[in-house]
Design an enzyme around this catalytic site. Structure first.
Site, PDB file in Angstrom:
ATOM      1  N   SER A 135       0.834  -1.310   0.046  1.00 37.09           N
ATOM      2  CA  SER A 135       0.064   0.105   0.010  1.00 37.09           C
ATOM      3  C   SER A 135       0.889   1.255  -0.014  1.00 37.09           C
ATOM      4  CB  SER A 135      -0.924  -0.246   1.458  1.00 37.09           C
ATOM      5  OG  SER A 135      -1.530   1.430   1.692  1.00 37.09           O
ATOM      6  N   GLU A 137       0.070   3.828   1.648  1.00 46.63           N
ATOM      7  CA  GLU A 137       0.150   3.915   2.986  1.00 46.63           C
ATOM      8  C   GLU A 137       1.825   3.944   3.456  1.00 46.63           C
ATOM      9  OE1 GLU A 137      -2.126   5.771   5.550  1.00 46.63           O
ATOM     10  OE2 GLU A 137      -2.573   6.196   3.651  1.00 46.63           O
ATOM     11  N   TYR A 159      -1.872   0.198  10.654  1.00 45.38           N
ATOM     12  CA  TYR A 159      -2.043  -0.367   9.416  1.00 45.38           C
ATOM     13  C   TYR A 159      -0.714  -0.278   8.370  1.00 45.38           C
ATOM     14  CZ  TYR A 159      -3.613  -1.111   4.458  1.00 45.38           C
ATOM     15  OH  TYR A 159      -3.718  -1.424   3.405  1.00 45.38           O
TER      16      TYR A 159
HETATM   17  P1  NAP Z   1     -11.440  -4.716   1.642  1.00 39.55           P
HETATM   18  O1  NAP Z   1     -12.590  -4.117   0.868  1.00 39.55           O
HETATM   19  O2  NAP Z   1     -11.509  -3.963   3.052  1.00 39.55           O
HETATM   20  O3  NAP Z   1     -11.511  -6.128   1.950  1.00 39.55           O
HETATM   21  C1  NAP Z   1     -10.639  -6.759   2.614  1.00 39.55           C
HETATM   22  C2  NAP Z   1     -10.614  -8.449   2.523  1.00 39.55           C
HETATM   23  O4  NAP Z   1     -10.023  -9.071   3.544  1.00 39.55           O
HETATM   24  C3  NAP Z   1     -12.171  -8.613   2.713  1.00 39.55           C
HETATM   25  O5  NAP Z   1     -12.537  -9.727   1.866  1.00 39.55           O
HETATM   26  C4  NAP Z   1     -12.345  -9.290   4.222  1.00 39.55           C
HETATM   27  O6  NAP Z   1     -13.269 -10.345   4.556  1.00 39.55           O
HETATM   28  C5  NAP Z   1     -10.674  -9.721   4.258  1.00 39.55           C
HETATM   29  N1  NAP Z   1     -10.383 -10.028   5.568  1.00 39.55           N
HETATM   30  C6  NAP Z   1     -10.100  -9.333   6.703  1.00 39.55           C
HETATM   31  N2  NAP Z   1      -9.603  -9.938   7.640  1.00 39.55           N
HETATM   32  C7  NAP Z   1      -9.524 -11.165   7.287  1.00 39.55           C
HETATM   33  C8  NAP Z   1      -8.990 -12.444   7.910  1.00 39.55           C
HETATM   34  N3  NAP Z   1      -8.353 -12.457   9.234  1.00 39.55           N
HETATM   35  N4  NAP Z   1      -8.905 -13.586   7.232  1.00 39.55           N
HETATM   36  C9  NAP Z   1      -9.396 -13.666   5.866  1.00 39.55           C
HETATM   37  N5  NAP Z   1      -9.784 -12.633   5.266  1.00 39.55           N
HETATM   38  C10 NAP Z   1      -9.897 -11.387   5.891  1.00 39.55           C
HETATM   39  O7  NAP Z   1     -10.045  -4.277   1.085  1.00 39.55           O
HETATM   40  P2  NAP Z   1      -9.869  -3.874  -0.625  1.00 39.55           P
HETATM   41  O8  NAP Z   1     -10.136  -2.214  -0.624  1.00 39.55           O
HETATM   42  O9  NAP Z   1     -10.501  -4.844  -1.543  1.00 39.55           O
HETATM   43  O10 NAP Z   1      -8.220  -3.922  -0.785  1.00 39.55           O
HETATM   44  C11 NAP Z   1      -7.711  -5.245  -0.886  1.00 39.55           C
HETATM   45  C12 NAP Z   1      -5.896  -5.213  -0.447  1.00 39.55           C
HETATM   46  O11 NAP Z   1      -5.422  -3.992  -0.843  1.00 39.55           O
HETATM   47  C13 NAP Z   1      -6.094  -5.218   1.133  1.00 39.55           C
HETATM   48  O12 NAP Z   1      -4.936  -5.778   1.521  1.00 39.55           O
HETATM   49  C14 NAP Z   1      -5.782  -3.623   1.579  1.00 39.55           C
HETATM   50  O13 NAP Z   1      -5.285  -3.360   2.605  1.00 39.55           O
HETATM   51  C15 NAP Z   1      -4.768  -3.309   0.120  1.00 39.55           C
HETATM   52  N6  NAP Z   1      -4.754  -2.075  -0.341  1.00 39.55           N
HETATM   53  C16 NAP Z   1      -6.026  -1.337  -0.524  1.00 39.55           C
HETATM   54  C17 NAP Z   1      -5.998  -0.219  -1.246  1.00 39.55           C
HETATM   55  C18 NAP Z   1      -7.203   0.556  -1.735  1.00 39.55           C
HETATM   56  O14 NAP Z   1      -7.143   1.548  -1.967  1.00 39.55           O
HETATM   57  N7  NAP Z   1      -8.417  -0.238  -1.641  1.00 39.55           N
HETATM   58  C19 NAP Z   1      -4.771   0.465  -1.613  1.00 39.55           C
HETATM   59  C20 NAP Z   1      -3.560  -0.210  -1.237  1.00 39.55           C
HETATM   60  C21 NAP Z   1      -3.662  -1.521  -0.756  1.00 39.55           C
HETATM   61  P3  NAP Z   1     -14.853  -9.792   5.432  1.00 39.55           P
HETATM   62  O15 NAP Z   1     -15.675  -9.336   4.139  1.00 39.55           O
HETATM   63  O16 NAP Z   1     -15.111 -11.030   5.894  1.00 39.55           O
HETATM   64  O17 NAP Z   1     -14.411  -8.588   6.118  1.00 39.55           O
HETATM   65  O1  F7E Z   2      -9.066   8.084   4.042  1.00 38.27           O
HETATM   66  C1  F7E Z   2      -9.386  11.727   5.279  1.00 38.27           C
HETATM   67  C2  F7E Z   2      -8.611  10.595   6.103  1.00 38.27           C
HETATM   68  O2  F7E Z   2      -9.935   5.942   4.778  1.00 38.27           O
HETATM   69  C3  F7E Z   2      -8.622   8.914   3.043  1.00 38.27           C
HETATM   70  C4  F7E Z   2      -7.295   2.070   2.447  1.00 38.27           C
HETATM   71  O3  F7E Z   2      -8.044   1.238   1.189  1.00 38.27           O
HETATM   72  O4  F7E Z   2      -6.089   3.530   1.044  1.00 38.27           O
HETATM   73  C5  F7E Z   2      -7.086   3.694   2.084  1.00 38.27           C
HETATM   74  O5  F7E Z   2      -6.486   4.284   3.235  1.00 38.27           O
HETATM   75  C6  F7E Z   2      -8.261  10.268   3.521  1.00 38.27           C
HETATM   76  C7  F7E Z   2      -7.462  10.374   4.916  1.00 38.27           C
HETATM   77  O6  F7E Z   2      -8.321   6.001   2.933  1.00 38.27           O
HETATM   78  C8  F7E Z   2     -12.628  11.167   6.788  1.00 38.27           C
HETATM   79  O7  F7E Z   2      -8.010  11.430   7.143  1.00 38.27           O
HETATM   80  C9  F7E Z   2     -11.462  12.622   6.151  1.00 38.27           C
HETATM   81  O8  F7E Z   2      -6.733  11.345   5.030  1.00 38.27           O
HETATM   82  O9  F7E Z   2     -10.817   6.856   2.492  1.00 38.27           O
HETATM   83  P1  F7E Z   2      -9.599   6.635   3.505  1.00 38.27           P
HETATM   84  P2  F7E Z   2      -6.587   5.935   3.486  1.00 38.27           P
HETATM   85  O10 F7E Z   2      -6.563   6.098   4.711  1.00 38.27           O
HETATM   86  O11 F7E Z   2      -6.028   6.457   2.611  1.00 38.27           O
HETATM   87  C10 F7E Z   2      -4.864   3.004   1.312  1.00 38.27           C
HETATM   88  C11 F7E Z   2      -3.777   2.927   0.146  1.00 38.27           C
HETATM   89  C12 F7E Z   2      -4.998   1.611   1.936  1.00 38.27           C
HETATM   90  O12 F7E Z   2      -4.036   0.840   1.499  1.00 38.27           O
HETATM   91  C13 F7E Z   2      -6.012   1.381   2.973  1.00 38.27           C
HETATM   92  O13 F7E Z   2      -6.431  -0.081   2.975  1.00 38.27           O
HETATM   93  O14 F7E Z   2      -9.611  10.849   3.997  1.00 38.27           O
HETATM   94  N1  F7E Z   2     -10.787  11.599   5.776  1.00 38.27           N
HETATM   95  N2  F7E Z   2     -12.717  12.556   6.625  1.00 38.27           N
HETATM   96  C14 F7E Z   2     -11.608  10.582   6.123  1.00 38.27           C
HETATM   97  N3  F7E Z   2     -11.545   9.061   6.014  1.00 38.27           N
HETATM   98  C15 F7E Z   2     -12.207   8.430   6.428  1.00 38.27           C
HETATM   99  N4  F7E Z   2     -12.363   7.093   6.161  1.00 38.27           N
HETATM  100  N5  F7E Z   2     -13.663   8.890   6.939  1.00 38.27           N
HETATM  101  C16 F7E Z   2     -13.920  10.157   7.195  1.00 38.27           C
HETATM  102  O15 F7E Z   2     -14.840  10.583   7.351  1.00 38.27           O
END
Ligand code: NAP
Ligand code: F7E
Length: 348
Positions: A135, A137, A159
């Site tokens: 990520s 992050e 995280y």
């Molecule tokens: P998501 O919608 O939150 O999905 C997470 C998945 O992980 C869900 O299927 C969840 O199952 C499963 N999970 C959580 N805890 C688990 C456990 N203990 N054992 C087995 N499965 C478990 O995330 P996403 O947005 O699709 O992201 C996919 C991956 O990419 C994640 O690893 C995330 O950290 C990473 N990532 C995401 C982003 C982004 O912007 N979306 C960017 C960079 C990296 P349940 O449905 O049961 O909760």
């Molecule tokens: O926040 C600000 C918050 O929760 C984005 C995950 O998929 O991307 C995701 O992480 C920004 C942050 O995503 C609210 O403070 C303001 O600066 O949508 P977010 P994230 O934290 O960037 C990365 C790449 C991952 O890997 C993660 O799994 O938005 N913000 N107000 C808020 N965020 C949330 N959630 N809720 C608010 O009310």
């Protein structure tokens, strides 16, 4: 013989798009899901419901990242060619409330899977390939803009710290055991299937509900944070491409554009002819103990070596999410008019 893919995190946003992509490419797709007392397969039900060829090429098995023996059993049952590790407690704000759990699932869970994959590779002799969902992050308090594969990590949340651990373990399994292991350092990617507690979806859900008279206020945290937001459907293609290369490597996947939460708000509300300032209130509960102020990715390496580039831009992404959520809100409106009580996700 069709290739076999195993996906952890199958019920999540990316799991659903990746499943669709791999099924379209002729793969057999097996997903690992956790047992839950409620249904969690909404994002993949459409793949399941197909009673024809797709149906038999898509299967779910129970498993948990915290259960190493279960992961081993799944691997020997499925015998995959490719393993995509997408499972995570993926919410950054929540990771401050549940740091140890997040570390266990994201860091140790990945190590559990890497160990299981290594043993499976050695015992089966199969050249299994592994994808790790790293990520942006991990860059956290960024030392340069834009961020590339060479930018140092400075994680700012439990995280992100756990993702750095999992990333380094993936690199180490590649170097120490010659595992074909890749890390995709993906910047934020969104879609109509994005979880409703992430900021983009929280905004598109709230704005469309406001438009239809279902909600009066939207409570948010830091509006100044900037993110490089892309479309999840584009990003899962990059995951697959990484595993098709001659040699394993790590890649940044991003759009190369960054916008603040405030800009996203303005755009979404203006698409609905609303002024966001009439509806948004700042709530301290959504602030983070440590924030990532700006993320902006440089995906030149992926462009040059994978021939990958994003197809959906920021404005198209927002419009796609608004269009989807307007339909959802219209269905809710109909239910509300018929006297049903509605709930919506007010989480972080
Ligand atoms: P998501 O919608 O939150 O999905 C997470 C998945 O992980 C869900 O299927 C969840 O199952 C499963 N999970 C959580 N805890 C688990 C456990 N203990 N054992 C087995 N499965 C478990 O995330 P996403 O947005 O699709 O992201 C996919 C991956 O990419 C994640 O690893 C995330 O950290 C990473 N990532 C995401 C982003 C982004 O912007 N979306 C960017 C960079 C990296 P349940 O449905 O049961 O909760
Ligand atoms: O926040 C600000 C918050 O929760 C984005 C995950 O998929 O991307 C995701 O992480 C920004 C942050 O995503 C609210 O403070 C303001 O600066 O949508 P977010 P994230 O934290 O960037 C990365 C790449 C991952 O890997 C993660 O799994 O938005 N913000 N107000 C808020 N965020 C949330 N959630 N809720 C608010 O009310």
């Amino acid at each position: 013989m069709p290739k076999i893919a195993l996906i952890t995190g199958i019920t999540g946003q990316d799991g659903s798009y990746l499943s669709e992509l791999l099924l379209a490419k002729g793969y057999r797709v097996y997903g690992v899901m956790r047992r839950s007392s409620v249904f969690t397969t909404q994002r993949i039900d459409h793949l399941y419901q197909d009673r024809h060829e797709e149906h038999v090429r898509f299967k779910l098995l129970y498993g948990d990242m915290l259960d190493p023996m279960g992961l081993r059993r799944v691997l020997s049952e499925v015998r995959p060619d490719e393993v995509y590790n997408l499972a995570a407690q993926s919410h950054v704000r929540t990771s401050f409330d549940q740091p140890i759990y997040t570390g266990e699932v994201v860091a140790i869970g990945t190590l559990n899977l890497l160990e299981a994959v290594r043993d499976y590779r050695d015992s089966s002799g199969k050249d299994v390939r592994f994808y790790q969902a790293s990520s942006s992050e991990m860059f956290g308090k960024v030392s340069e803009i834009p961020q590339t594969e060479r930018t140092p990590f400075y994680p700012r949340s439990p995280y992100a710290c756990a993702k750095v651990y999992a990333h380094h373990q993936t690199v180490n399994y590649r170097e120490a055991y010659s595992l074909f292991a890749c890390s995709g350092i993906l910047f934020n990617h969104e879609s109509p299937r994005r979880g409703e507690t992430f900021v983009t979806r929280k905004i598109t859900r709230a704005a469309t509900r406001v438009k239809l008279g279902l909600q009066e206020k939207l409570f948010l945290g830091n509006l100044e944070a900037k993110r490089d937001w892309g479309f999840a459907g584009d990003y899962v293609e990059a995951m697959w491409l990484m595993l098709q290369q001659q040699r394993p490597d790590d890649y940044v996947i991003a759009t190369g554009e960054t916008h603040s939460v405030r800009e996203f708000l303005e755009l979404v509300f203006s698409l609905l002819d609303l002024d966001w300032q009439d509806y948004v209130e700042i709530d301290e509960r959504y602030m983070r103990p440590a924030e990532v102020d700006i993320l902006l990715g440089d995906a030149s390496k992926a462009r040059d070596l994978l021939a990958w580039k994003p197809k959906v831009n920021w404005k198209e992404l927002a419009a796609m999410m608004v269009e989807h959520d307007v339909e959802l809100a219209q269905r809710e409106r109909t239910l509300a008019d018929a006297g049903y009580a509605l709930t919506t996700n007010a989480g972080s």
